[in-house]
Design an enzyme around this catalytic site. Structure first.
Site, PDB file in Angstrom:
ATOM      1  CD  GLN A 130      18.085  55.239  19.229  1.00 41.55           C
ATOM      2  OE1 GLN A 130      18.219  56.418  19.496  1.00 41.55           O
ATOM      3  NE2 GLN A 130      19.092  54.392  19.277  1.00 41.55           N
ATOM      4  CE1 TYR A 132      16.001  51.744  20.828  1.00 43.62           C
ATOM      5  CE2 TYR A 132      18.262  52.097  21.557  1.00 43.62           C
ATOM      6  CZ  TYR A 132      17.343  51.403  20.778  1.00 43.62           C
ATOM      7  OH  TYR A 132      17.786  50.381  19.975  1.00 43.62           O
ATOM      8  CB  SER A 165      16.524  62.181  15.781  1.00 40.51           C
ATOM      9  OG  SER A 165      17.316  62.635  16.851  1.00 40.51           O
ATOM     10  CD  GLU A 248      26.907  51.960  12.883  1.00 40.25           C
ATOM     11  OE1 GLU A 248      27.324  53.140  12.887  1.00 40.25           O
ATOM     12  OE2 GLU A 248      26.431  51.411  11.872  1.00 40.25           O
ATOM     13  CB  SER A 379      26.735  61.839  28.248  1.00 37.56           C
ATOM     14  OG  SER A 379      27.116  61.279  29.499  1.00 37.56           O
TER      15      SER A 379
HETATM   16  C1  LIG Z   1      21.212  65.340  18.873  1.00 40.21           C
HETATM   17  C2  LIG Z   1      20.514  64.293  19.682  1.00 40.21           C
HETATM   18  C3  LIG Z   1      19.726  63.331  19.065  1.00 40.21           C
HETATM   19  C4  LIG Z   1      19.052  62.372  19.812  1.00 40.21           C
HETATM   20  N1  LIG Z   1      18.262  61.465  19.176  1.00 40.21           N
HETATM   21  C5  LIG Z   1      17.600  60.530  19.897  1.00 40.21           C
HETATM   22  C6  LIG Z   1      16.741  59.585  19.264  1.00 40.21           C
HETATM   23  O1  LIG Z   1      16.555  59.608  18.050  1.00 40.21           O
HETATM   24  N2  LIG Z   1      16.108  58.671  20.030  1.00 40.21           N
HETATM   25  C7  LIG Z   1      16.280  58.597  21.377  1.00 40.21           C
HETATM   26  O2  LIG Z   1      15.716  57.736  22.007  1.00 40.21           O
HETATM   27  N3  LIG Z   1      17.061  59.514  22.030  1.00 40.21           N
HETATM   28  C8  LIG Z   1      17.721  60.466  21.316  1.00 40.21           C
HETATM   29  N4  LIG Z   1      18.518  61.399  21.964  1.00 40.21           N
HETATM   30  C9  LIG Z   1      18.551  61.416  23.433  1.00 40.21           C
HETATM   31  C10 LIG Z   1      19.838  60.884  24.033  1.00 40.21           C
HETATM   32  O3  LIG Z   1      19.841  59.522  23.993  1.00 40.21           O
HETATM   33  C11 LIG Z   1      19.929  61.463  25.451  1.00 40.21           C
HETATM   34  O4  LIG Z   1      20.207  62.819  25.320  1.00 40.21           O
HETATM   35  C12 LIG Z   1      20.985  60.831  26.294  1.00 40.21           C
HETATM   36  O5  LIG Z   1      20.624  59.544  26.632  1.00 40.21           O
HETATM   37  C13 LIG Z   1      21.233  61.637  27.579  1.00 40.21           C
HETATM   38  O6  LIG Z   1      20.054  61.770  28.316  1.00 40.21           O
HETATM   39  P1  LIG Z   1      19.473  63.188  28.756  1.00 40.21           P
HETATM   40  O7  LIG Z   1      19.472  64.063  27.581  1.00 40.21           O
HETATM   41  O8  LIG Z   1      18.187  62.954  29.443  1.00 40.21           O
HETATM   42  O9  LIG Z   1      20.528  63.774  29.776  1.00 40.21           O
HETATM   43  P2  LIG Z   1      20.748  63.338  31.301  1.00 40.21           P
HETATM   44  O10 LIG Z   1      20.888  61.879  31.392  1.00 40.21           O
HETATM   45  O11 LIG Z   1      19.746  64.006  32.145  1.00 40.21           O
HETATM   46  O12 LIG Z   1      22.170  63.965  31.569  1.00 40.21           O
HETATM   47  C14 LIG Z   1      22.382  65.347  31.781  1.00 40.21           C
HETATM   48  C15 LIG Z   1      23.844  65.556  32.053  1.00 40.21           C
HETATM   49  O13 LIG Z   1      24.248  64.838  33.198  1.00 40.21           O
HETATM   50  C16 LIG Z   1      25.308  63.951  32.899  1.00 40.21           C
HETATM   51  N5  LIG Z   1      25.143  62.726  33.675  1.00 40.21           N
HETATM   52  C17 LIG Z   1      24.042  61.946  33.748  1.00 40.21           C
HETATM   53  N6  LIG Z   1      24.255  60.916  34.572  1.00 40.21           N
HETATM   54  C18 LIG Z   1      25.520  61.027  35.021  1.00 40.21           C
HETATM   55  C19 LIG Z   1      26.341  60.264  35.910  1.00 40.21           C
HETATM   56  N7  LIG Z   1      25.886  59.173  36.505  1.00 40.21           N
HETATM   57  N8  LIG Z   1      27.602  60.672  36.131  1.00 40.21           N
HETATM   58  C20 LIG Z   1      28.081  61.781  35.533  1.00 40.21           C
HETATM   59  N9  LIG Z   1      27.357  62.545  34.705  1.00 40.21           N
HETATM   60  C21 LIG Z   1      26.094  62.178  34.455  1.00 40.21           C
HETATM   61  C22 LIG Z   1      25.213  63.713  31.442  1.00 40.21           C
HETATM   62  O14 LIG Z   1      26.463  63.362  30.888  1.00 40.21           O
HETATM   63  C23 LIG Z   1      24.745  65.056  30.931  1.00 40.21           C
HETATM   64  O15 LIG Z   1      25.817  65.934  30.820  1.00 40.21           O
HETATM   65  C24 LIG Z   1      19.188  62.363  21.218  1.00 40.21           C
HETATM   66  C25 LIG Z   1      19.987  63.336  21.841  1.00 40.21           C
HETATM   67  C26 LIG Z   1      20.630  64.289  21.099  1.00 40.21           C
HETATM   68  C27 LIG Z   1      21.444  65.313  21.815  1.00 40.21           C
END
Ligand SMILES: Cc1cc2nc3c(=O)[nH]c(=O)nc-3n(C[C@H](O)[C@H](O)[C@H](O)COP(=O)(O)OP(=O)(O)OC[C@H]3O[C@@H](n4cnc5c(N)ncnc54)[C@H](O)[C@@H]3O)c2cc1C
Lengths: 394, 354
Positions: A130, A132, A165, A248, A379
């Site tokens: 995926q 994204y 992932s 899901e 999240s």
């Molecule tokens: C185990 C795992 C597997 C994954 N696998 C994939 C995958 O296969 N493909 C893929 O595309 N992505 C994958 N991801 C990525 C996942 O989609 C992102 O981690 C997720 O979208 C959050 O984005 P970020 O990590 O950039 O955190 P950020 O968006 O930068 O957020 C950081 C922190 O800020 C908080 N936050 C952000 N915006 C706000 C707001 N407006 N108000 C309050 N709090 C906020 C968040 O909750 C978080 O605690 C994976 C992530 C994990 C942890």
């Protein structure tokens, strides 16, 4: 309660699932899952093919495409039986083809795409990932910047995806790209299917704190994708990516996964010495475990209530978001308990030579991994935001 | 509690922090040259410190720098046992070797329980000074370590010295991770030299060593929490989503404020533990150390988990300091028994009354 939702047919079905697990799923595979081992691609593919042979890999697809047309209750039952019996997971991370792309193609794909792409997924002959998230687009997915430009009958895709992932196992990627930079962010996104073996694709592994390899960054440098591999209309990718099956959303509660770990927290305590007593006999531990058990029941009963509502034709609305919040947070706390139960034995991440009757190192590795669950797939803050928005409309 | 550092402690901590930023894993010989090991010994023993306040200043710097040194095992446990050696000449010789960076490790823990002075000891020492038994968890030991072994003899428990490479010594690296290694060590008629004899003195020395080392663990935890907190604070200001910094979201502001509260309270509880260690009567000292352990372990988990969460997916990567800090904080929260263990002992020590 689940029992109250079951028909006699459902119970016979459950027996069939149990018989299948007993007869067909290798013991050693289940034991490794139970021990929290880091399985390889071969293990997952072999397992998916076992399910495929039974017609149970792509259960959520319409029957006409090789799916099962089960009731929501039956899906729930099926997943619970597999998880409780320590079968490997086939979810949105380790089953992108079967659980994410398949349903999307069934709903949004052309007849030609379905005919070409669904059979190899049904047979687990290809591995999808995926694509994204991007460095600048996490919670704010609509900020994604990977660019796709149409040149003749091909898109030329450049940019980078991150946290992808198992990209290192993948043959193909479900890739969200920007096709109209001028439009409102959500309105300029398309859903492409990208060949991971194509020129211009580079996969960089990202080391995780638990010593396991699942994360990658994927660099896309003028990767060519035929227009025929765009799913849905151009600039309609956001709607497609946001479509997630009710199934899901219920699974996000992790009910069976949690039950299994509660069971583990019980059995492990029998084998652990806590200051000269069996941990299982220590009041503090029993109370902590009991308290988590009650919370697990609250989540389970809520998931079942929503399931019952769905069966009655009045499925839940935005409130279903609470299942992911509560399910992942409880799951994490359960790992805290498992690691606390093991004490110093849960310090390593790799198997020590001996001195680890509970396989505590795997608890530690999985605890670290599970910290990501409250960030991934919407999240906890994002989910609470969804709830708040529905409760306090502007 | 208010417990200002002395000028010497502050200088030691500042210098260590600077040094460790360039060299996160200095060898013991190098640490000795820098005067860090000497901080575990009083002037009378040729050192330049010896109090919990002295070693806490250093250990906090180790935590702040994110250095992977298991100081509690490599230095604090052996140092405190050596300080209890009765024979003055022998004590001076061994302390000299330790302060010069020779490797020592304390072989006491058997059968999976936490390091406790009162634990049963199945390892024996015979009249000719030969040790037989198995020590399951010898923190920081490697094949070149001299071992300070607890063993039961005619006069009860005692502590004896086994030289590296002694006959009948078998060494298994069980968990070789550089940050917090331990080994299982088996003795089979291994020659040893008694250092501390008589049950009560030996138990007292082990208890003192465990307390001293625990203060080091708590101080390192506070240092690591501080680093994870600062990294997260900076991240919230720089990471942008939805067109604005994460710091613009009130729920994240409050989460950071909660991390800060946990860090502040932990610092106070560390001071309490340090002061109690250096000055309090034994009963109060135990309660303060248990209380410090419980509070700091819980706070460390909260701070570590929040730091990870607020970094999103990056929070579970090896590249991120705050992620490594969380992993280390969980390890530090488990050695010498975790919060549950010390809460039970706190309640027992205070009779359930504050
Ligand atoms: C185990 C795992 C597997 C994954 N696998 C994939 C995958 O296969 N493909 C893929 O595309 N992505 C994958 N991801 C990525 C996942 O989609 C992102 O981690 C997720 O979208 C959050 O984005 P970020 O990590 O950039 O955190 P950020 O968006 O930068 O957020 C950081 C922190 O800020 C908080 N936050 C952000 N915006 C706000 C707001 N407006 N108000 C309050 N709090 C906020 C968040 O909750 C978080 O605690 C994976 C992530 C994990 C942890």
């Amino acid at each position: 309660m689940l029992e109250a939702l079951l028909t006699d047919d459902d119970r016979r079905f459950r027996d069939e699932v149990r018989a299948f697990i007993d007869a067909s799923v290798p013991r050693d595979l289940r034991e490794r899952v139970a021990a929290g081992a880091d399985l390889g691609k071969d293990d997952y593919v072999a397992w998916q093919r076992l399910l495929a042979a039974k017609g149970w890999l792509t259960t959520t697809w319409p029957a006409a495409e090789g799916g099962c047309d089960w009731s929501p209750v039956r899906h729930y039952l099926f997943e619970e039986e597999l998880a409780l019996a320590d079968c490997p997971p086939v979810g949105l991370t380790l089953g992108v083809g079967a659980k994410l792309l398949g349903p999307i193609l069934c709903e949004f794909g052309s007849a030609a795409q379905r005919a070409r792409l669904l059979p190899p997924i049904r047979a687990s002959a290809v591995w999808w990932c995926q694509g994204y998230s991007e460095p600048g687009a996490g919670s704010d997915l609509a900020a994604l910047a990977t660019r796709a430009e149409l040149r003749g009958d091909e898109y030329v895709v450049s940019g980078t995806k991150i946290w992808t992932s198992y990209a290192h196992w993948a043959d193909g990627m479900c890739c969200l790209v920007r096709t109209d930079p001028a439009a409102r962010p959500q309105a300029g996104i398309s859903f492409l299917l990208l060949d991971m073996h194509a020129p211009g694709v580079t996969v960089r592994p990202i080391a995780a704190i638990n010593g396991r390899h699942f994360f990658n960054q994927v660099f896309l440098d003028e990767v060519r994708v035929p227009v025929a591999l765009r799913v849905g209309a151009e600039n309609d990718g956001w709607r497609i990516a946001k479509s997630l099956l009710l199934h899901e959303r219920l699974a996000a509660a992790r009910v069976a996964e949690t039950k299994k770990r509660l069971r583990l927290a019980r059995s492990v305590a029998e084998r652990i010495d806590f200051g000269g007593r069996r941990l299982a006999d220590c009041d503090w531990y029993r109370m902590r475990l009991g308290a988590l058990e009650i919370e697990a029941r609250a989540i389970e009963q809520t998931a079942l209530r929503y399931l019952g509502q769905t069966m009655a034709g009045t499925p839940p609305g935005p409130e279903i978001a609470l299942l992911k919040v509560r399910g992942t947070e409880l799951y994490q706390r359960l790992y805290d308990l498992l690691c606390d139960a093991c004490g110093e034995a849960a310090i390593p991440l790799a198997p020590p030579a001996a001195d680890d009757p509970a396989a505590a190192h795997a608890f530690n590795a999985n605890r670290m991994y599970a910290r990501g669950f409250t960030s991934a797939a919407g999240s906890s803050e994002v989910q609470r935001g969804i709830l708040a928005k529905s409760l306090l409309p502007a | 509690m208010y417990l200002p550092q002395t000028d010497e402690q502050r200088m030691l901590a500042d210098a260590a922090l600077r040094y460790l930023h360039g060299t996160p894993q200095p060898a013991l010989g190098e640490a000795a040259r820098l005067g860090w090991i000497g901080a575990a010994f009083a002037e009378a023993d040729g050192g330049h410190g010896g109090s919990a306040a002295d070693i806490a200043a250093l250990c906090e710097a180790i935590g702040r720098a994110g250095a992977t040194l298991s100081w509690f095992a490599a230095v604090l446990l052996p140092a405190m046992l050596l300080r209890h050696v009765a024979d003055a000449a022998l004590r001076a010789r061994l302390i000299g070797a330790c302060a010069d960076g020779s490797a020592f490790a304390v072989a006491h823990q058997e059968a999976g329980t936490a390091f406790e002075a009162s634990s049963a000891c199945a390892t024996v020492i015979d009249a000719r000074g030969a040790v037989t038994g198995v020590k399951q968890r010898v923190w920081g030991a490697h094949a070149g370590s001299a071992l300070l072994v607890s063993a039961a003899g005619a006069g009860g428990l005692g502590i004896a010295l086994v030289e590296a490479g002694a006959p009948g010594l078998r060494f298994d690296a069980v968990h070789a991770d550089a940050s917090l290694p331990w080994a299982r060590v088996a003795f089979d008629g291994t020659p040893a030299r008694p250092l501390i004899t008589g049950d009560a003195p030996a138990r007292a020395a082990l208890a003192a060593a465990a307390d001293f080392a625990l203060v080091g663990v708590l101080a390192e935890s506070v240092g690591r929490m501080h680093a994870a907190f600062e990294e997260t604070r900076a991240w919230l200001a720089t990471r942008r989503q939805f067109g604005r910094p994460l710091a613009a979201n009130q729920v994240l502001q409050h989460r950071l404020a909660d991390m800060f509260i946990a860090l502040e309270e932990s610092r106070s509880m560390l001071n309490l533990a340090i002061h109690a260690h250096d000055h309090a009567a034994p009963a109060d000292r135990g309660a303060a150390l248990h209380a410090g352990r419980v509070h700091i372990a819980n706070a460390a988990r909260m701070v570590g988990q929040s730091a990870v969460h607020l970094h999103g997916a990056m929070g579970i990567t090896e590249e991120l300091g705050a992620a490594r800090a969380y992993r280390r904080l969980e390890q530090l929260g488990a050695v010498f028994g975790g919060a549950d263990h010390h809460l039970a002992r706190y309640v027992a020590a205070t009779g359930g009354r504050p």
